[in-house]
Scaffold this active site. Sequence first.
Site, PDB file in Angstrom:
ATOM      1  CG  ASP A   1      21.235  11.149  26.130  1.00 30.16           C
ATOM      2  OD1 ASP A   1      20.938  11.902  26.556  1.00 30.16           O
ATOM      3  OD2 ASP A   1      20.297  10.254  25.067  1.00 30.16           O
TER       4      ASP A   1
ATOM      5  N   GLY B   1       8.528   0.499  22.741  1.00 31.46           N
ATOM      6  CA  GLY B   1       8.736   1.753  23.100  1.00 31.46           C
ATOM      7  C   GLY B   1       9.473   2.263  21.660  1.00 31.46           C
TER       8      GLY B   1
ATOM      9  N   GLY C   1      13.842   8.598  19.347  1.00 34.74           N
ATOM     10  CA  GLY C   1      14.491   9.374  18.527  1.00 34.74           C
ATOM     11  C   GLY C   1      15.672   8.486  17.869  1.00 34.74           C
TER      12      GLY C   1
ATOM     13  CB  VAL D   1      12.543  -0.688  22.479  1.00 35.55           C
ATOM     14  CG1 VAL D   1      13.006  -1.862  23.295  1.00 35.55           C
ATOM     15  CG2 VAL D   1      13.805   0.409  22.403  1.00 35.55           C
TER      16      VAL D   1
END
Length: 980
Positions: A812, A692, A695, A699
């Site tokens: 978030d 992954g 922003g 990962v």
Amino acid sequence: MASYRYRYVMLLFLLFLAIPATVGKRSDAKILLQTRTRLSDPAGRLRDWTASTSPCNWTGVACDPRSGAVASVDLSFFDLAGGFPSGFCRIPTLRHLSLSWNDLGGGLPAAEFALCSGLEVLNLTYNFFVGGLPEFSGEFPRLRLLDLSGNNFSGSIPPSFGRFPALRLLSLYGNLISGRIPTFLANLTELTEFKLGYNPFRPGALPPDIGNLTKLEVLWLSLANLAGEIPDSIGNLANLRTLDVSNNGLAGRIPVSIGRLRSVEKIELWRNQLSGELPESLGNLTSLLEFDASQNNLTGKLPEGLAGLHLTSLALNDNRMEGEIPAVLAQNPSLVELKLFNNRYSGELPPELGRYSNLQHFDVSGNQLAGKLPPDLCSRGMLETLVAFGNRLSGELPESYGDCRTLDYVRIQNNELSGKVPDLFWSLPKIYHLELRGNKLEGSLPRNISCAKNLTQIIISGNKFSGQIPQEICALMELRTINAGNNQFSGDLPLCIADLTKLEVLDLQQNNLSGEIPAGGWTELADINLSMNRFSGEIPRSLGDLPVLTYLDLSGNQLSGEIPPELTNLKLNHLNLSGNDLSGKIPDGFDTSFFPPSLAGNPNLCSSSGLKPFRKCPPSKQKALRRAAVAVLLTAAVVFPATAVLLATVCYRFIRTGKKNPGRLWKLTSFARVGFDESEIFECLTEENLIGSGGSGRVYKVSLKSGQTVAVKRLWTGPDGPNSDQEFRAEVETLGRVRHANIVKLLFCCSAEECRVLVFEYMENGNLAETLHGNKRDQPLDWERRAKIALGAARGLAYLHHDCVPAVIHRDVKPSNILLDAEFEAHVGDFGLARALGRETEGHCVMSNVAGSCGYIAPEYAYTLKINEKSDVYSFGVVLLELVTGKRALDPSFEEQKDIVQWVIDAMSPKRAIEVSDMDYEFLIDPRLRPFTSSDYKEMVRVLNVALSCTSAFPMNRPSMRRVVELLGDRRDMNSVVQV
């Protein structure tokens, strides 16, 4: 003959009068029908508007009973769409036009509005009008009510708004109006209601001439960016009943003139920056029922005059007030809610509190109070919450508390209470949270504890409780936390405790418990601490099968036998088996340099690897034969080639490491016992392992030599990652101190000047966004798993909001930050934007950078840049809507400028006060969930109801995350009315 002529003349006269009325009706009908053609009526509410009938009989139309002319058009809650129907205003006799709670939109041109100058009432609340507020050109001499609230008007308030000679109600709340609150509004001297709250005004003072509005009864300016001091002229509002300037930036002292508001019933000053002492003049407000000045910087004492009023609610929490609580407060026959927590009050509580009033909510925690708890707090049988922790209260728990059958929430920990707890107190039928820890209480747990069926938390550690833990505790099937450590309990722990399937924490450390450790199928258990007792027998192998266990401490007991190798299957961040009588081989997963302290004090353990200080395990016969063979081969080998190969390997690794990390100095921090170091991690950060990128960084999935799999997040640095250092610190500070089964576990972090890395436990099923919206799975998530994910994520957020000190706001919350393990248990992750909500923040944080992701940001954030825990609640509500509908927060199927919240609200029209039934809303359910059972559908409807509550436009109407957990976990039907 004369009589006949008289009758004839009168008949002609009446006919003459009827002609203009008939003509007028026809003209009105024509205007109404023409205007109706410009509106969309999907629900067919205006189907009876036909030329063949009188408009006075049409839905939404009312006529003057004397003249028969159209006087009112009220089409509220009709689900109409289109622009502003200014044509209605062409009816000269129209006085009332209400179009609230529809889907009307567009701007309001001044030329069209000029037609409406004859109106007395204009109500356009809760539509989708945009652009500047309408310019009222010309005179509107009759206008008494102007309500434009709940739209998307922006810009400044036009000067024409100060020229309504008859206006009594002006409501503009819940828009996007900027600029400052203009002083010319003080010219509206006929106003009785003035509502401008929930707008992003530029910081500015309350108009000093506000006192000119002497007829004002309601002043509501909450969340309007008010700054400066409250003007003295506020005292001129002698007819004011409600004063609400909460949630602003008002500073300075509360003016003495506030004591002249002789009609005021409600004063809301909470969450400002007011300072100084409460004025004594507040005692003059004999009509006052509710006073809330909490979350300010107030000092001084609680005035006797204010305490002596017949208030129903008094909230002064989160200030710096001191002195004793006046005894006269207890004489109040009306008091229902008393919130004085987080101050510096001292002395004793008035002993008569609760004797004369229907007290329901009582919170005096976080003060310096001493003496006894008032015995009559529940004498009227209404008390629901009793919170008094963090004081110096002493004496016994009053016997009368055992009769308080309404009590559901008790926190009186960290005091100096002593004596025996009344037996009936343990069996209160509604209580769900019982926290008595850190006192000197004694006695035993009675068998009637089984009657407390709703109990979810029993926290009684740090007392002198003794005796056996009764079998009847096993009847409390809702229990999630048992924390009874540091007491004197003895005897065997009931084996049936393993049947408490919802249990998450079992902490019985430092007692005198004996017998065997229970073994069962605790699917939710994350924390076991049975240390410093007298447990014997073997460690149950079934503990290794507990799916979410992360904390295991069995140290300081008399356990024997081998360490079950099944324990190595657990993802533990704490393990302690020291100080027992364990024997045999240390399992391979624990036979590393990280675990000796956890296994110390077991002299009969041995290590296959030679781990110090344990003795070496004797080799088996097969191992002995293999070792002999290896010895022969080594003896026969040529030494130099072996040395050369070894040197070459060392040089290669040195050169490779030097190229990758020249001169790098690492700062390493471990949050759990891990069998790896930074060198093994960095070797695996390759494109092949990338899973992954976002922003904040990349990962990777890393499979370690130990067999463990971890997720490694490498944050962007340099010009591509300006906030990476801040995000790194936020994640480390947050995850480094929290421990919960539904919060992703940070195992390890390391940082250098140009690189920052976080190592987490790996989640086999990725994140909710991939699983729900992506193509990752062949089969969509079934409802059982969705409900499990919702409840798990809610528990994680509730832990952050309510159990962390200071509280943590995630900022978030979205599906991609809800991670799913192999069993689809939800783990809240990605804390790069998280902030601790300490007292210094005054209940909210002001953020300079954008907090959150589009589609999940609470509406109030757009114009205040202030966040609190209710911001997370809104975002979580969006996630719930996604789980139910299968839609994304910003789905391509939605119309432009519409998100999932508005889409659901529109779909559930025309009712905006929604009563969700069992058959109305199947079209909202994700079609991938079909077919579903009736019970599943009820669950979906219940979650939909919770989601709508979480996404309320007004933060004050959103539930806490603790309440959300209760609602999601409640299997009863939920048919409450939700205001959206």
